[in-house]
Design an enzyme around this catalytic site. Structure first.
Site, PDB file in Angstrom:
ATOM      1  N   THR A 152       0.831  -1.144  -0.163  1.00 54.02           N
ATOM      2  CA  THR A 152       0.080   0.049  -0.238  1.00 54.02           C
ATOM      3  C   THR A 152       0.653   1.157   0.093  1.00 54.02           C
ATOM      4  OG1 THR A 152      -0.177  -0.305   2.453  1.00 54.02           O
ATOM      5  CG2 THR A 152      -1.904  -1.003   1.083  1.00 54.02           C
ATOM      6  N   THR A 153       1.884   1.163   1.000  1.00 53.67           N
ATOM      7  CA  THR A 153       2.837   2.434   0.912  1.00 53.67           C
ATOM      8  C   THR A 153       3.274   2.667  -0.494  1.00 53.67           C
ATOM      9  OG1 THR A 153       3.530   1.645   3.032  1.00 53.67           O
ATOM     10  CG2 THR A 153       4.416   3.845   2.308  1.00 53.67           C
TER      11      THR A 153
END
Ligand code: ADP
Ligand code: MG
Length: 543
Positions: free
Chosen positions: A96-97
């Protein structure tokens, strides 16, 4: 406007409207601010963030998805970035990051191109071509994973976990994660499929992380309702009931006028008769374990304990469904209808105590594809962060096993993609070429950020990485622990191919969607979206 005509006002008073360049600039700024907030958490040396919500609850995490979920954003473009994180989390459970940072970087480079008067449509076309090429490159450098290659699966599990706080216990956790995934994997038509719903996670602070175990079965955070009940049952025959085994209390205050004592007795007798009837029905089914979704009356508890039945009450619906699946029991809504055919089976049911908390362990179930991970850690904050690490890790191991393909992490794949895209760009030519080159520059944000977060000099590392890749060292990436450029296969920093592909797709789709917007019409009450409200979370320098 026709001469003499009044202008027609179509928007309600107070509506704000940003058009063209203005709208785009504000959207990009808001999106960038969110991406910047996530930057400092990327990779094994990423920092943690402490989030405090309006009720004072504290979450300490390094997980990009969690951070973005918790922060309160009201700029529409900022919200879109948070959607990127959510969809990446749904598709892959990890990355996600990376997806969010990449979206931000694509927008930043797009903004430079916009200043050079390149039309957003041209940028979007270039980005789409570049994303397609990036996925091709990723595919071409991917390596196969053999079905029984447990070692590789463990390395993939460790790579996903190493960016969370559980460094010291990675081996134990990876063993648990890989064991869980391989024991629920299904072979259908020659394809491997994993259903993560078959894995239950139960958290309990008060022991070190190494005490985390995998249980082939289900763990309920419930104890038997009566002290006299047995603490273990072998060859359990389980009734799953979602009816209350008590006489319903009315919601409104009702008053019953009783004229003489015999009436009271009759009233109580009737209540007792109804409860006894339900208890008898359960006993008659042959069950020696009762798992009830609702409450159990004191009298019923006593009667069950007399018969040596192990009963638990107020069990969550999601747990009821898991137990039904694991023991092949049928959840019965009317005790009246319960028969021996509805009962589930398990080799053993037992109560286990951990500190002041008591659990029911249901093991050796009819369906072997039910496993639970019993997560242990010193404190609640530790087990919560562990839970997030294990969630990411389960998802990547699932993707690796299902697809049987992996790529290298530590920024190695990103550099290889950047190189490949740069040599592809001239073949497209024109203004799109500039957008394609911008994509190549943008994807380098991943190794740059990994290096910066590890306290390394991003410029030196980038020079070394590019030169190694030009020499054909496809797997050269950042060894976070030594600060040197190393072969990622040798130090086992590997990821499922699906993760890298999804990161590129999520990021390029979100960036092009934001670039296409040229008009933001906000109704009164939304407040004018002003990007200056964002970006307070990290000290994000550009490098
Ligand atoms: P995300 O939310 O994108 O998964 P993480 O904080 O988990 O973000 O960081 C993932 C990045 O860290 C990936 O690029 C991965 O390759 C990298 N990484 C993980 N372990 C290592 C390691 N031991 N050495 C170098 N890079 C690593
Ligand atoms: Mg991760």
């Amino acid at each position: 406007m026709l001469a003499g005509q009044q202008p027609i006002i179509v928007l309600r008073e107070g509506t704000t409207r940003d058009k063209g360049k203005d709208a785009r600039e504000k959207n990009i700024l808001a999106a960038l601010a969110i991406a910047d907030a996530a930057k400092s958490t990327l990779g094994p040396k990423g920092m943690d963030k402490m989030l405090v919500d309006s009720t004072g609850n504290v979450v300490i995490t390094n997980d990009g998805a969690t951070i973005l979920k918790e922060i309160d954003v009201d700029h529409p473009a900022g919200k879109m970035i948070i959607e990127v994180a959510k969809s990446q989390d749904q598709e892959c459970g990890d990355g996600t990051t990376t997806a969010v940072i990449l979206t931000g970087e694509l927008l930043k480079h797009a903004s430079n191109l916009l200043e050079k008067h390149i039309h957003p449509t041209v940028i979007n076309e270039g980005y789409k071509l570049a994303a397609r090429k990036a996925i091709d490159i990723l595919n071409s450098i991917s390596l196969p994973i053999k079905k029984d290659d447990i070692k590789t699966l463990k390395h993939i599990s460790i790579t996903a976990m190493s960016s969370k706080g559980s460094m010291a216990s990675k081996e134990v956790l990876a063993t648990v994660v890989v064991d869980a995934i391989t024991s629920i994997a299904d072979q259908t038509n020659g394809r491997t499929e994993v259903d993560l719903d078959n894995i239950q996670i139960q958290k309990q602070p008060g022991a070190n992380i190494e005490s985390t175990t995998i249980i082939k079965g289900i763990i309920l955070d419930k104890e038997p309702v009566h002290e006299q009940m047995p603490r273990t049952i072998s060859n359990a025959k389980i009734a799953l009931v979602n009816q209350a085994l008590e006489v319903k209390k009315t919601e409104v205050d009702a008053r019953i006028q009783i004229q003489d004592p015999s009436q009271l007795q009759a009233f109580l007798d009737e209540e007792e008769r109804m409860i006894r009837k339900m208890v008898d029905k359960i006993i008659a089914s042959g069950a020696n374990v009762l798992i009830c979704q609702k409450g159990i009356d004191d009298l019923a508890q006593y009667l069950f304990s007399k018969k040596g039945i192990y009963a638990v009450k107020q069990v969550k619906e999601s747990d009821m469904i898991k137990i039904a699946k694991a023991t092949k029991a049928k959840i019965v809504s009317y005790v009246e209808e319960l028969t021996d055919k509805d009962l589930g089976k398990a080799g053993k049911i037992e109560e286990r105590k951990y500190g002041d908390d008591r659990f029911t362990f249901i093991t050796d179930c009819t369906n072997p594809k039910a496993v639970s991970i019993f997560l242990r850690g010193g404190t609640e904050h530790v087990v919560d962060e562990l839970d997030r690490a294990v969630h990411d890790s389960l998802s990547v191991v699932m993707a690796a096993l299902e697809d049987g393909k992996m790529t290298v992490g530590g920024g190695a794949a990103a550099i290889e993609i950047a190189l490949g895209i740069r040599s592809y760009a001239p073949s497209v030519g024109g203004r799109q070429q500039m957008a394609i080159e911008a994509f190549a520059n943008a994807i380098e944000v991943i190794p740059k950020t990994l290096a910066a977060n590890a306290g390394l000099d991003p410029i030196n590392i980038m020079l070394e990485l590019r030169s190694q890749h030009k020499k054909g060292n496809t797997h050269a990436g950042i060894n976070i622990h030594t600060g040197k450029v190393d072969n990622m296969m040798d130090i086992h920093v590997i990821e499922p191919l699906r993760l890298g592909i999804q990161e590129i797709q999520s990021a390029s789709e979100a960036a092009t969607m934001i670039l296409r917007i040229d008009d933001v019409i906000a109704s009164k009450g939304m407040g004018s979206p002003s990007p200056s409200n964002y970006g307070g979370m990290g000290d994000m320098d550009d490098y």
